[in-house]
Design a protein around this motif. Structure first.
Motif, PDB file in Angstrom:
ATOM      1  N   THR A 117       0.965  -0.968   0.204  1.00  0.00           N
ATOM      2  CA  THR A 117       0.536  -0.518   0.137  1.00  0.00           C
ATOM      3  C   THR A 117       0.819   1.169   0.082  1.00  0.00           C
ATOM      4  O   THR A 117       0.599   1.981  -0.733  1.00  0.00           O
ATOM      5  N   VAL A 118       2.106   1.894   0.750  1.00  0.00           N
ATOM      6  CA  VAL A 118       2.676   2.583   0.739  1.00  0.00           C
ATOM      7  C   VAL A 118       3.354   2.928  -0.465  1.00  0.00           C
ATOM      8  O   VAL A 118       3.556   3.287  -0.472  1.00  0.00           O
ATOM      9  N   LEU A 119       3.515   1.344  -1.206  1.00  0.00           N
ATOM     10  CA  LEU A 119       4.679   1.868  -2.262  1.00  0.00           C
ATOM     11  C   LEU A 119       3.278   1.939  -3.338  1.00  0.00           C
ATOM     12  O   LEU A 119       4.012   3.108  -3.857  1.00  0.00           O
ATOM     13  N   VAL A 120       2.629   1.761  -3.193  1.00  0.00           N
ATOM     14  CA  VAL A 120       1.472   2.362  -4.263  1.00  0.00           C
ATOM     15  C   VAL A 120       1.676   3.538  -4.153  1.00  0.00           C
ATOM     16  O   VAL A 120       0.666   4.310  -5.338  1.00  0.00           O
ATOM     17  N   LEU A 121       1.111   3.819  -3.453  1.00  0.00           N
ATOM     18  CA  LEU A 121       0.255   5.042  -2.989  1.00  0.00           C
ATOM     19  C   LEU A 121       1.464   6.467  -3.150  1.00  0.00           C
ATOM     20  O   LEU A 121       1.888   7.070  -3.545  1.00  0.00           O
ATOM     21  N   THR A 122       2.395   6.091  -3.346  1.00  0.00           N
ATOM     22  CA  THR A 122       4.526   6.670  -3.231  1.00  0.00           C
ATOM     23  C   THR A 122       4.505   6.901  -4.389  1.00  0.00           C
ATOM     24  O   THR A 122       4.311   7.960  -5.105  1.00  0.00           O
ATOM     25  N   ALA A 123       4.186   5.912  -5.160  1.00  0.00           N
ATOM     26  CA  ALA A 123       4.902   5.794  -6.382  1.00  0.00           C
ATOM     27  C   ALA A 123       3.537   6.618  -7.631  1.00  0.00           C
ATOM     28  O   ALA A 123       4.059   7.700  -8.761  1.00  0.00           O
ATOM     29  N   PHE A 124       2.358   7.080  -6.702  1.00  0.00           N
ATOM     30  CA  PHE A 124       0.971   7.844  -7.462  1.00  0.00           C
ATOM     31  C   PHE A 124       1.269   8.598  -6.941  1.00  0.00           C
ATOM     32  O   PHE A 124       1.464  10.086  -7.491  1.00  0.00           O
ATOM     33  N   TRP A 125       1.776   9.381  -5.689  1.00  0.00           N
ATOM     34  CA  TRP A 125       2.260  11.183  -5.220  1.00  0.00           C
ATOM     35  C   TRP A 125       3.348  11.033  -6.528  1.00  0.00           C
ATOM     36  O   TRP A 125       3.467  12.318  -6.622  1.00  0.00           O
ATOM     37  N   GLN A 126       4.728  10.505  -6.418  1.00  0.00           N
ATOM     38  CA  GLN A 126       5.664  10.670  -7.531  1.00  0.00           C
ATOM     39  C   GLN A 126       5.272  11.074  -8.689  1.00  0.00           C
ATOM     40  O   GLN A 126       5.980  12.230  -8.796  1.00  0.00           O
ATOM     41  N   ALA A 127       4.365  10.039  -9.431  1.00  0.00           N
ATOM     42  CA  ALA A 127       4.178  10.913  -9.924  1.00  0.00           C
ATOM     43  C   ALA A 127       3.122  11.630 -10.815  1.00  0.00           C
ATOM     44  O   ALA A 127       3.203  12.377 -11.416  1.00  0.00           O
ATOM     45  N   TRP A 128       1.960  12.257  -9.747  1.00  0.00           N
ATOM     46  CA  TRP A 128       1.210  12.920  -9.245  1.00  0.00           C
ATOM     47  C   TRP A 128       2.653  14.732  -9.300  1.00  0.00           C
ATOM     48  O   TRP A 128       2.202  15.247 -10.646  1.00  0.00           O
ATOM     49  N   ALA A 129       3.426  14.169  -9.007  1.00  0.00           N
ATOM     50  CA  ALA A 129       4.439  15.498  -8.292  1.00  0.00           C
ATOM     51  C   ALA A 129       4.955  15.358 -10.120  1.00  0.00           C
ATOM     52  O   ALA A 129       5.451  17.243 -10.119  1.00  0.00           O
ATOM     53  N   TRP A 130       5.404  14.645 -10.179  1.00  0.00           N
ATOM     54  CA  TRP A 130       5.955  15.091 -11.859  1.00  0.00           C
ATOM     55  C   TRP A 130       4.816  15.228 -12.959  1.00  0.00           C
ATOM     56  O   TRP A 130       5.786  16.153 -13.603  1.00  0.00           O
ATOM     57  N   HIS A 131       4.229  14.890 -12.762  1.00  0.00           N
ATOM     58  CA  HIS A 131       2.989  15.410 -13.278  1.00  0.00           C
ATOM     59  C   HIS A 131       2.749  16.584 -13.804  1.00  0.00           C
ATOM     60  O   HIS A 131       3.396  17.662 -14.873  1.00  0.00           O
ATOM     61  N   VAL A 132       2.854  17.744 -12.406  1.00  0.00           N
ATOM     62  CA  VAL A 132       2.629  18.813 -12.256  1.00  0.00           C
ATOM     63  C   VAL A 132       3.853  19.669 -12.593  1.00  0.00           C
ATOM     64  O   VAL A 132       3.756  21.297 -13.111  1.00  0.00           O
ATOM     65  N   ARG A 133       5.031  18.875 -12.302  1.00  0.00           N
ATOM     66  CA  ARG A 133       6.224  20.143 -12.333  1.00  0.00           C
ATOM     67  C   ARG A 133       5.984  20.103 -13.918  1.00  0.00           C
ATOM     68  O   ARG A 133       6.371  19.438 -14.640  1.00  0.00           O
ATOM     69  N   LEU A 134       7.029  22.093 -13.616  1.00  0.00           N
ATOM     70  CA  LEU A 134       7.115  22.548 -15.061  1.00  0.00           C
ATOM     71  C   LEU A 134       8.031  23.103 -15.388  1.00  0.00           C
ATOM     72  O   LEU A 134       8.653  23.612 -16.457  1.00  0.00           O
ATOM     73  N   GLY A 135       8.930  22.739 -14.013  1.00  0.00           N
ATOM     74  CA  GLY A 135      10.578  23.757 -14.316  1.00  0.00           C
ATOM     75  C   GLY A 135      10.346  24.917 -13.359  1.00  0.00           C
ATOM     76  O   GLY A 135       9.417  25.773 -13.023  1.00  0.00           O
ATOM     77  N   THR A 136      11.294  25.685 -13.717  1.00  0.00           N
ATOM     78  CA  THR A 136      11.615  27.318 -12.899  1.00  0.00           C
ATOM     79  C   THR A 136      12.080  27.717 -14.043  1.00  0.00           C
ATOM     80  O   THR A 136      12.793  27.286 -14.902  1.00  0.00           O
ATOM     81  N   GLU A 137      11.835  28.947 -13.748  1.00  0.00           N
ATOM     82  CA  GLU A 137      11.689  29.871 -14.837  1.00  0.00           C
ATOM     83  C   GLU A 137      12.201  31.439 -13.841  1.00  0.00           C
ATOM     84  O   GLU A 137      12.072  31.868 -12.910  1.00  0.00           O
ATOM     85  N   PRO A 138      12.862  32.277 -14.167  1.00  0.00           N
ATOM     86  CA  PRO A 138      12.912  33.771 -13.580  1.00  0.00           C
ATOM     87  C   PRO A 138      11.627  34.326 -13.041  1.00  0.00           C
ATOM     88  O   PRO A 138      10.793  33.995 -13.948  1.00  0.00           O
ATOM     89  N   GLY A 139      11.355  34.839 -12.044  1.00  0.00           N
ATOM     90  CA  GLY A 139      10.089  35.179 -11.016  1.00  0.00           C
ATOM     91  C   GLY A 139      10.658  36.978 -11.242  1.00  0.00           C
ATOM     92  O   GLY A 139      11.308  37.238 -11.947  1.00  0.00           O
ATOM     93  N   VAL A 140       9.257  37.410 -10.588  1.00  0.00           N
ATOM     94  CA  VAL A 140       9.676  38.486 -10.862  1.00  0.00           C
ATOM     95  C   VAL A 140      10.599  39.255  -9.361  1.00  0.00           C
ATOM     96  O   VAL A 140      11.059  38.763  -8.741  1.00  0.00           O
ATOM     97  N   ALA A 141      10.822  40.503 -10.061  1.00  0.00           N
ATOM     98  CA  ALA A 141      12.746  40.844 -10.160  1.00  0.00           C
ATOM     99  C   ALA A 141      11.989  42.141  -8.574  1.00  0.00           C
ATOM    100  O   ALA A 141      12.995  42.676  -8.072  1.00  0.00           O
ATOM    101  N   GLY A 142      10.882  43.089  -8.740  1.00  0.00           N
ATOM    102  CA  GLY A 142      10.422  43.264  -7.723  1.00  0.00           C
ATOM    103  C   GLY A 142       9.409  43.361  -7.223  1.00  0.00           C
ATOM    104  O   GLY A 142       8.223  42.778  -7.960  1.00  0.00           O
TER     105      GLY A 142
END
Length: 896
Positions: free
Chosen positions: A22-47
């Motif tokens: 159960t822990v293995l499956v739920l952890t795998a889905f959490w990581q997959a969800w986090a990987w799917h929604v992550r779009l990376g980083t770009e420069p943000g607001v300077a001020g």
């Protein structure tokens, strides 16, 4: 002490294994969800951000419906924006006048908009109220007269110039001090200013809108494009300050084709909005610009006037939650952790229960079903969250409910198929696997009465069945033939004459008018049965049985007094010459090679009315065959299980019958089965749900409640297809009322439908000795019967009584247009759905992801109807077996 602990070790090991999985499956889905929604980083607001375009309406508010935000809500908005900027641009005065005193209190610099349009009375009110506000609050430094009024062609340049001159003159009169006087302009897209340069003679500054999305500019070059258009305007009006009144990108909306043509297009998404807005804010050129980000908050009410994208320009959503971070990591869904936590909370007990209960499966099998279950939980949760993530109208909510119900039913069917799939492929060992037994000595062999009911059957076919029964190698049996309701003497008289030549072992009865369908005939035969008979056998009129049928199966009754039924599989003969009849054979085989094993494991068999043996006292104790039900065999089996008796399945072929003669014949058969199944379900639901006492186990209840899920899925498919057709026509002819389903839910529905369709062929290939062409044919027939099954299910749920229609086994003549008779409904649905999809694409184009997904769903909707047409084509040809799969293909081997 050690002895008392030892028996607990297997239970502890099983519990820990289930917990670990159960822990293995739920952890795998959490990581997959986090990987799917992550779009990376770009420069943000300077001020600090220079400014936001601000409209205060919330999710359930609209100026069109006269529902306005309260001063408290506006104050909350301004307090939130104060974390990012001290400048706002508004669009009107009279709808939300509380903005201006509240902004003054918080020291916001305001570019106040006056909404002027073709509505002259409204324009006058706006101007009067705006001048009063400007006079009262010194933080109003700009007045923007009109917003894209020229673009919408609500007024001419001359009319707008008159408004601008009038406001400027009035401000000169009211504010003699030039330093205190607000500056005046109007707001239009950059190209409107270039097209109407004379407008610059009536303003103090030029306010332009830079929205590359509307022009179909790809986000990758949209920023440079916007700066290029800005430079073009600055060069055209060198003596006036140029202010960017709107610059931004929508997070959802239609795909916009490039206005100049070509393959370029602009896509609305969280990723593109974050990329464009953060790119603009972090660009060094922006440090020297006067701009307002379009816009602070999403405005759901704009869907009605600007389309799907109009509601999604905000940096914050309508609930005042940021849609993407202005600095650091960019994610597709800022609520993903909330959803993932809830999915984990819901899924954890379900996954643990599965891992614990399925200890007899191998590791891969348990992970398979646990993963499939958690995926269904996530998809349903996403559907429930859609009203939060999207701004849905009442019509959209109806469509959403429709889609969620479709998803729920599809998930239920998928999980039941997944359980069957997993058990067949991943179970280590079957607990209940019965084989033919050695014959018992003649003195111990019980007397058997074999019953054969026929109605309007070809006499030569029935005679062949009788002859095979008489030839059985068993010491004590009789054969009772009951022909009921056949009016043509040419059909039953030859059978009667043949039986008369076979001696006392065979009894023939003709019942001219007899109620109760086949069940009535079998009950009549039961009353004529020899008193010595301990077991009753039932055979269909087209079957040729093996000599050892009784000898090898009757011993099962001697093994246990609880055995009520011993069932052998249905099988077919003389099907190799026709591809359509091969389709019928292998479609039937799937149930007996897969489904019956699956159900036999938990003593939850569906009894079928041929090649079945029933202990006579138990048959009589439960009241015989039910004449109210047109599937009397399955209904009897369920009644026996409710009494706590045992039904055994021996997967060994002891007899072969004929396949249905054509597509119309198998359709009538399948309609009857679906109708009867619903009769059974309605009558036995109190026992299945535990509202009336029975000895059914939980597993038996599961199988009988979910065993017909696939048929309910067919019924839902028909409803969904009709609804999809209606919705598509609504999107074509009433687009403001009927909008496209959101991709977030449409995509999983599409995926579930496709995934479910793949399970059957995979199981066929793994469990049956046949070629891919046979699997394809069986799959086409199974899908092609969907519409018929749906009609049977719906009729069975809404009607009390059905009509028993025999399944023809002989070829029937066809007229010139008779080809279309059996498929007229399917053909009509195929044409209607295909035409509606084509019309939608012709009207909306093909660029939008929502369009593509919806058309894909429509395409999947057509598959059952297309399959039905193919079935009729194959059935209509007298011999259409592909050369490589001709009659040389071996008959199905017995399974044990």
């Amino acid at each position: 002490m050690l002895r008392s602990v030892t028996p607990l070790l297997p239970l502890l090991r099983r519990t820990l294994t289930a917990l670990l999985l159960t822990v293995l499956v739920l952890t795998a889905f959490w990581q997959a969800w986090a990987w799917h929604v992550r779009l990376g980083t770009e420069p943000g607001v300077a001020g600090e951000i220079n400014g936001f375009a601000y409209t205060p309406f919330r999710r359930d508010q609209s100026p069109l419906e006269k529902r306005y935000p309260s001063p408290e809500q506006i104050a909350q908005d301004l307090d939130l924006l104060a974390l990012y900027t001290k400048r706002i641009r508004t669009y009107g005065v009279t709808d939300a006048p509380a903005i201006y005193p509240l902004a003054h209190q918080r020291k916001f610099e305001v570019a106040m908009g006056l909404w002027v349009s073709a509505d002259q009375a409204l324009s006058e009110r706006e101007i009067a109220a705006g001048l009063e506000m400007a006079e009262r609050y010194d933080n109003i430094t700009r007045i923007v007269v009109g917003n894209e009024a020229l673009l919408r062609k609500e007024m001419t340049v001359a009319e707008m110039a008159a408004y601008l001159d009038r406001v400027r003159d009035e401000l000169r009169r009211r504010f003699p001090d030039k330093n205190r006087r607000p500056l005046v302009s109007t707001a239009e897209p950059w190209h409107v200013w270039l097209k109407n340069p004379e407008l610059a003679d009536h303003v103090d500054f030029v306010m332009i809108h830079l929205l590359p999305y509307h022009e179909g500019i790809d986000v990758a070059r949209a920023l440079d494009y916007a700066f290029g258009r800005l430079e073009e305007v600055q060069k055209r009006f060198p003596k006036l300050p140029v202010v960017i009144g709107e610059i931004g990108w929508p997070s959802r909306g239609e795909v916009m084709p490039n206005l100049l043509g070509g393959d370029e297009r602009a896509e609305a998404s969280i990723e593109n909005a974050a990329h464009f807005v953060r790119g603009f804010l972090s660009d060094p050129r922006s440090l020297f610009l006067d701009y307002y980000i379009m816009e602070a908050f999403d405005q759901p009410w704009k869907v009605a006037v600007e389309g799907w994208a109009g509601a999604h320009w905000g940096v914050f959503d309508a609930d005042r939650q940021p849609k993407y971070s202005l600095d650091g990591l960019i994610v597709r869904d800022v609520r993903w952790q909330e959803k993932a936590k809830l999915a984990t909370f819901i899924g954890a007990p379900l996954l643990f229960a599965l891992a614990f209960a399925l200890a007899s499966w191998n590791l891969l099998g348990r992970l398979w079903l646990m993963g499939l279950t958690q995926l269904c939980v996530i998809v349903l949760l996403i559907g429930v969250y859609l009203p939060k993530d999207y701004y849905l109208s009442r019509g959209d909510l109806v469509g959403l409910i429709f889609l969620i119900l479709a998803t729920l039913m599809t998930a239920a069917v998928l999980l039941s198929h997944g359980f069957e799939f997993g058990e067949v492929l991943f179970k280590r060992q079957w607990r209940r696997r019965f084989t033919p037994l050695p014959p018992v000595p003649p003195e111990k062999a019980p007397f058997v009465s074999v019953h054969l009911a026929c109605y309007n059957e070809p006499p030569e076919m029935v005679i062949a069945t009788i002859d095979s029964l008489v030839a059985m190698d068993y010491p004590h049996f009789e054969v009772i033939v009951v022909d009921n309701n056949t009016t043509d003497e040419a059909l039953w008289k030859p059978v009667e004459a043949h039986c008369a030549q076979l001696g006392d072992r065979v009894k023939f009865f003709h019942l001219p008018k007899w109620p109760g369908f086949k069940a009535g005939a079998l009950n009549f035969a039961l009353r004529q049965t020899d008193p010595r008979a301990e077991v009753v056998g039932v055979v269909d009129a087209d079957y040729v049985v093996e000599r050892d049928w009784l000898a090898r199966l009757i011993p099962h009754f001697l093994e246990s007094p609880l055995v009520a039924v011993v069932q052998a599989p249905q099988a077919h003969r003389e099907y190799e010459h026709s591809f359509f009849q091969r389709m019928c054979n292998w479609e039937f085989e799937g149930f007996f090679r897969i489904g019956m094993h699956h159900r036999n494991e938990r003593n939850a068999l569906i009894q079928h009315g041929t090649m079945t043996l029933i202990r006579r006292p138990m048959l009589e104790a439960v009241g015989g065959w039910s004449e109210w039900c047109i599937c009397e065999d399955t209904e009897l089996g369920l009644r026996l299980l409710e009494r706590g008796y045992e039904i055994r399945y021996v997967d060994h072929i002891f007899g072969r019958g004929l396949t249905p003669s054509d597509f119309a014949a198998i359709k009538s058969q399948r309609f009857r089965w679906a109708f009867g199944a619903m009769q059974i379900l309605k009558a036995h639901m109190p026992y299945l749900l535990g509202k009336k006492p029975s000895q059914l186990t939980f597993a038996q209840r599961y199988h009988f409640l979910t065993g017909w899920f696939a048929w309910f899925g067919d019924a839902l498919h028909l409803i969904f297809a009709m609804g999809s057709l209606f919705w598509t026509l609504g999107m074509i002819y009433a687009p403001k009322t009927f909008t496209l389903p959101v991709a977030t839910l449409a995509a999983p529905v599409l995926g579930f439908m496709a995934f479910k369709s793949a399970l059957g062929p995979i199981l066929y290939r793994r469990t049956m000795q046949t070629k891919w062409i046979d699997i394809l044919g069986a799959s086409i027939l199974s899908v092609g019967l969907s519409h018929t099954i749906a009609r049977g299910v719906l009729a069975g749920l809404t009607h009390k009584k059905g009509t028993f229609v025999r399944t023809p086994k002989g070829w029937r003549a066809k007229g010139t247009f008779a080809f279309f008779g059996p498929i007229r409904e399917e053909l009509g649905m195929l044409i209607a759905i295909t035409a509606s999809g084509a019309l939608l694409v012709a009207q909306r184009g093909w660029l939008s992801l929502e369009i593509q997904l919806w058309v894909a769903i429509l395409a999947l909707q057509t598959i059952p109807y297309l399959a039905a047409v193919l079935c009729q084509i194959f059935a209509y040809l007298p011999d259409n077996t592909p050369p490589e799969t001709a009659a040389s293909t071996p008959s199905p081997a017995p399974h044990s």
